[in-house]
Design a protein around this motif. Structure first.
Motif, PDB file in Angstrom:
ATOM      1  N   GLY A   1      -3.391  12.805   4.184  1.00 55.95           N
ATOM      2  CA  GLY A   1      -4.059  11.702   3.492  1.00 55.95           C
ATOM      3  C   GLY A   1      -3.236  11.141   2.353  1.00 55.95           C
ATOM      4  N   VAL A   2      -2.505  12.004   1.646  1.00 64.72           N
ATOM      5  CA  VAL A   2      -1.697  11.531   0.530  1.00 64.72           C
ATOM      6  C   VAL A   2      -0.233  11.669   0.927  1.00 64.72           C
ATOM      7  CG1 VAL A   2      -1.137  11.840  -1.908  1.00 64.72           C
ATOM      8  CG2 VAL A   2      -3.474  12.239  -1.106  1.00 64.72           C
TER       9      VAL A   2
ATOM     10  N   SER B   1       0.817  -1.209   0.000  1.00 62.77           N
ATOM     11  CA  SER B   1       0.000   0.000   0.000  1.00 62.77           C
ATOM     12  C   SER B   1       0.856   1.267   0.000  1.00 62.77           C
ATOM     13  CB  SER B   1      -0.927   0.016   1.217  1.00 62.77           C
ATOM     14  OG  SER B   1      -1.844  -1.050   1.143  1.00 62.77           O
TER      15      SER B   1
ATOM     16  N   ILE C   1      -4.218  11.823  -8.454  1.00 66.31           N
ATOM     17  CA  ILE C   1      -5.446  11.020  -8.488  1.00 66.31           C
ATOM     18  C   ILE C   1      -6.591  11.799  -7.838  1.00 66.31           C
ATOM     19  CG2 ILE C   1      -6.533   8.875  -7.695  1.00 66.31           C
ATOM     20  CD1 ILE C   1      -3.739   7.608  -7.661  1.00 66.31           C
ATOM     21  N   VAL C   2      -6.258  12.573  -6.799  1.00 66.60           N
ATOM     22  CA  VAL C   2      -7.306  13.256  -6.042  1.00 66.60           C
ATOM     23  C   VAL C   2      -8.054  14.285  -6.896  1.00 66.60           C
ATOM     24  CG1 VAL C   2      -7.868  14.459  -3.905  1.00 66.60           C
ATOM     25  CG2 VAL C   2      -5.927  12.889  -3.968  1.00 66.60           C
TER      26      VAL C   2
ATOM     27  N   PHE D   1     -14.415   4.895   5.623  1.00 62.14           N
ATOM     28  CA  PHE D   1     -13.251   5.047   6.493  1.00 62.14           C
ATOM     29  C   PHE D   1     -13.716   5.593   7.829  1.00 62.14           C
ATOM     30  CE2 PHE D   1      -9.234   7.020   7.888  1.00 62.14           C
ATOM     31  CZ  PHE D   1      -8.417   5.911   7.767  1.00 62.14           C
TER      32      PHE D   1
ATOM     33  N   PHE E   1      -5.004   0.583   5.929  1.00 65.07           N
ATOM     34  CA  PHE E   1      -3.868  -0.332   6.069  1.00 65.07           C
ATOM     35  C   PHE E   1      -2.999  -0.019   7.277  1.00 65.07           C
ATOM     36  CE2 PHE E   1      -2.316   3.110   3.370  1.00 65.07           C
ATOM     37  CZ  PHE E   1      -1.094   3.410   3.970  1.00 65.07           C
TER      38      PHE E   1
ATOM     39  N   TYR F   1       0.495   5.690   7.156  1.00 64.49           N
ATOM     40  CA  TYR F   1       1.835   5.821   6.580  1.00 64.49           C
ATOM     41  C   TYR F   1       2.824   6.359   7.601  1.00 64.49           C
ATOM     42  CZ  TYR F   1       5.492   7.099   3.277  1.00 64.49           C
ATOM     43  OH  TYR F   1       6.684   7.208   2.615  1.00 64.49           O
TER      44      TYR F   1
ATOM     45  N   TYR G   1      -9.793   2.025  -4.837  1.00 64.23           N
ATOM     46  CA  TYR G   1      -8.695   2.864  -4.361  1.00 64.23           C
ATOM     47  C   TYR G   1      -9.247   4.201  -3.869  1.00 64.23           C
ATOM     48  CZ  TYR G   1      -4.209   5.219  -4.180  1.00 64.23           C
ATOM     49  OH  TYR G   1      -3.101   5.884  -3.746  1.00 64.23           O
TER      50      TYR G   1
ATOM     51  N   GLY H   1      -8.299   7.868  -3.426  1.00 62.11           N
ATOM     52  CA  GLY H   1      -7.281   8.854  -3.789  1.00 62.11           C
ATOM     53  C   GLY H   1      -6.989   9.809  -2.650  1.00 62.11           C
ATOM     54  N   TRP H   2      -8.033  10.304  -1.990  1.00 60.21           N
ATOM     55  CA  TRP H   2      -7.897  11.355  -0.974  1.00 60.21           C
ATOM     56  C   TRP H   2      -7.183  10.871   0.272  1.00 60.21           C
ATOM     57  CZ3 TRP H   2     -10.051  10.738   3.888  1.00 60.21           C
ATOM     58  CH2 TRP H   2     -10.934   9.668   4.015  1.00 60.21           C
ATOM     59  N   ASN H   3      -7.177   9.572   0.468  1.00 60.80           N
ATOM     60  CA  ASN H   3      -6.533   9.027   1.659  1.00 60.80           C
ATOM     61  C   ASN H   3      -5.777   7.794   1.206  1.00 60.80           C
ATOM     62  OD1 ASN H   3      -5.810   8.793   4.297  1.00 60.80           O
ATOM     63  ND2 ASN H   3      -7.778   8.041   5.025  1.00 60.80           N
ATOM     64  N   SER H   4      -4.765   8.049   0.395  1.00 60.43           N
ATOM     65  CA  SER H   4      -4.027   7.011  -0.343  1.00 60.43           C
ATOM     66  C   SER H   4      -4.102   5.622   0.254  1.00 60.43           C
ATOM     67  CB  SER H   4      -2.555   7.399  -0.457  1.00 60.43           C
ATOM     68  OG  SER H   4      -2.426   8.671  -1.018  1.00 60.43           O
TER      69      SER H   4
END
Lengths: 278, 349
Positions: B126-127, A134, B135-136, A256, A196, A199, A156, A158-161
């Motif tokens: 978030g990213v 991830s 992507i966002v 989420f 997951f 990060y 997927y 995007g906003w919260n990879s």
């Protein structure tokens, strides 16, 4: 002359032994380089019934007594590992161990992997995508992991990879038309389970690993000349009726959020070994 | 036999010569492009360049994609629509971004600058990887409202792209990963490090602060530098700076982490190029710098997780007199980098 005769005799014995071997089918010597095919079949069911999409004419009923139909089902299965009857553990090469099972596309119900020839008593897999993958470089996210899916079918965020591990959508009349339900009036429920573990700081972790014991239903005999298939039944009713049972009316949309950890715990209970085709 | 060997040796030498020649030609062709250069007074970048070396081909492809309206559903909005170079790659004058079909987002479009040093993206985090960031906006309903799949399909039909992907990545194949890496290469090159402040710090010929600028710099160091630390003018961290929650109750970092202590924390923005990037804050609520000063001076709210630096000695906020504000403004203007907003190589070609 004698030599030739010897050779013929030895050959004959060897052939005889090989022939016997086939019949008795002893377990091949474990050799991690001697790979053959194994498939794990994810056969989606709903309680006592088969899975039918948009089954508005013949609804399913959960233990809360709520009637519902299903319109979408998709989930990731990854990191497949097998344990032989003698205890050897083989982990499938990670790059070849990600599968997106799509309920509406029957062809996707098999996770096909290569494992050493042998007899296997256990299959282990992850529901979702592990945290390492991830957070990997985007060039390592190909095939099922390519984040380019559409918003509707995409797995997927995007906003919260991160990947959505499990997606179940459908309809139920018990859903209110206000902001606590479905304000569009379509009475739709959506369960998008992911997370997951974060990060840089620990966040919710909905990655679960499941180990299925094949002893009772039939061990998998993986050989080069055949296709062993471990047939699992995936009971979607357990999403609602598992250890953390809940009602659709109370939780029509879970994405989420903290509550997703309750549902993801239920996901561990979905998988039951039915039989093995060897 | 002897003759054969002679020819083999000759052929080998010729090959070597050709190989050498080819290499020199390639070198000549790229000599004008310097790639990513770390400014001398900046820290080591966070971005993993080992996975995506900036090349001339990749940068040019990234630039074409950055200004490509086909990234949006109806081919009307490009990255450059909300990240305008003359406004230091923000959408100057819009409190929240203005996307496809005149839809409005909920946050102010942040500048594209010094992203190689960013640890997290978006106002609310978030990213965590620049390669995943585009992507966002591409998929957001109120921004470009498109799917990546469809973007790839559209790009494949435009004759220039397969060629540009080949130059950048070796083959004509257009994939999600290559697309993202090219966009990253362009954005990484948007380095802002040539403002007056930078020249003073690098002791470049004749560059010195005026008395007001120097006084403002001293004030900055005591009142602002904890979160807006030099030389990037952000600590890349998330803080609750005491803004009153908006009508939509945007909870910032909490949305991405669900950790209670992250509620109302937003990324500390860089103070570089403030002259070009108004309005300010994640939702663009302050139209002028004075509005920001007044917030810190008297409007800081005691919301959950208010940064401890904003409530010291029993008092909320940071006192800023009229004189302080004038001096701080003088200093902050030394962070304006005209090069970033005028560089030809960053413009739509």
């Amino acid at each position: 002359m004698k030599k030739t005769l010897n050779f013929i005799i030895i050959s004959a014995i060897t052939i005889a032994i090989t022939a016997c071997t086939k019949k008795n089918d002893p377990t091949p010597v474990y050799n991690p380089a001697n790979l053959a095919s194994l498939s794990v079949e994810f056969d989606n069911i709903v309680g006592d019934r088969t899975l039918t999409f948009n089954n508005t004419g013949s609804l399913y009923t959960n233990t809360a007594g709520e009637k519902f139909s299903i319109s979408k089902l998709q989930y990731f299965i990854s990191n497949i590992k097998v344990t032989s009857t003698s205890g050897n553990v083989y982990t499938v090469n990670q790059d070849s161990s990600y599968f997106l099972i799509k309920g509406q596309d029957k062809a996707t119900r098999f996770a096909k992997v290569k494992v050493p020839e042998g007899d296997y008593a256990k299959v282990t897999f992850t529901i979702g995508v592990d945290s390492l993958r991830s957070t990997m470089d985007i060039s390592k996210r190909t095939g099922a992991l390519d984040p380019s899916g559409t918003m509707d079918d995409g797995m997927y965020w995007g906003w919260n990879s991160g990947y959505i591990f499990f997606k179940l959508e459908g309809n139920s009349d018990v859903i209110s038309n206000d902001v606590n339900g479905d304000p569009t009036g379509k009475k739709q429920f959506k369960y998008h389970i992911g997370g997951f573990g974060g990060y840089s700081a620990p966040t919710i972790n909905n990655i679960h690993t499941v180990t299925i014991d094949l002893t009772a239903g039939g061990i998998a005999k993986v050989r080069k000349d055949r296709q062993a298939n471990v047939h699992l039944l995936v009971d979607l009713m357990k999403v609602f009726n598992g250890s953390n049972s809940f009602s659709i009316a109370a939780h029509p949309n879970v994405m989420f959020s903290e509550f997703s950890t309750k549902i993801s715990a239920n996901l561990k209970e979905l998988f039951k070994h039915d039989h093995t085709e060897n | 036999m002897k003759k054969n060997i002679f020819w083999m040796v000759l052929a080998t030498f010729t090959l070597f010569l050709l190989a050498c020649k080819k290499e020199t030609q390639i070198k000549e062709a790229v000599s004008g492009f310097l790639g990513f250069q770390k400014p001398a007074h900046f820290p080591e970048p966070v971005y993993k360049f080992a996975n995506n070396k900036v090349t001339e081909g990749g940068f040019k492809l990234g630039r074409a994609l950055f200004y490509e309206a086909r990234l949006s559903r109806n081919n009307t909005v490009s990255c450059g629509s909300c990240h305008i170079q003359s406004s230091a790659f923000t959408q100057h004058g819009h409190e929240v971004s203005h996307g496809i079909d005149d839809r409005l987002g909920t946050r102010n479009s942040p500048p594209i600058m010094n992203l190689a040093w960013n640890k997290a993206f978006m106002w609310g985090g978030g990213v965590f990887d620049l390669d995943l960031q585009p992507i966002v906006p591409i998929t957001a309903h109120e921004e470009m409202d498109e799917t990546l799949e469809n973007v790839m399909a559209k790009l494949r039909t435009v004759p220039k792209y397969p060629t540009m992907f080949k130059t950048a990545f070796g083959t004509e194949e257009i994939t999600t990963a290559r697309f993202m890496k090219a966009l990253s290469q362009f954005m990484l090159m948007c380095v802002s490090a040539n403002a007056k402040y930078d020249k003073v710090m690098r002791k470049e010929a004749g560059a010195t602060f005026t008395a007001d600028e120097a006084a403002g710099y001293a004030l900055f160091k005591t009142k602002c530098a904890s979160c807006h630390s030099e030389p990037l003018f952000t600590d890349n961290g998330f803080h609750n700076n005491g803004l009153a929650p908006s009508n939509i109750d945007d909870q910032g970092l909490y949305t991405a982490t669900l950790i209670a202590t992250d509620k109302y924390k937003f990324k500390a923005p860089s103070l570089r190029n403030l002259s070009y990037t108004a309005p300010y804050m994640h939702d663009g609520r302050f139209l002028t710098l004075n509005g920001v000063f007044e917030h810190y001076n008297s409007e800081v709210q005691a919301t959950p997780n208010l940064d401890p630096l904003l409530q010291q000695n029993g008092k909320r906020g940071i006192s800023l007199s009229t004189d302080d504000r004038a001096k701080l403004t003088a200093f902050l203007k030394t962070l304006d980098d005209t090069e970033l907003i005028t560089r030809q190589d960053l413009s739509e070609q």
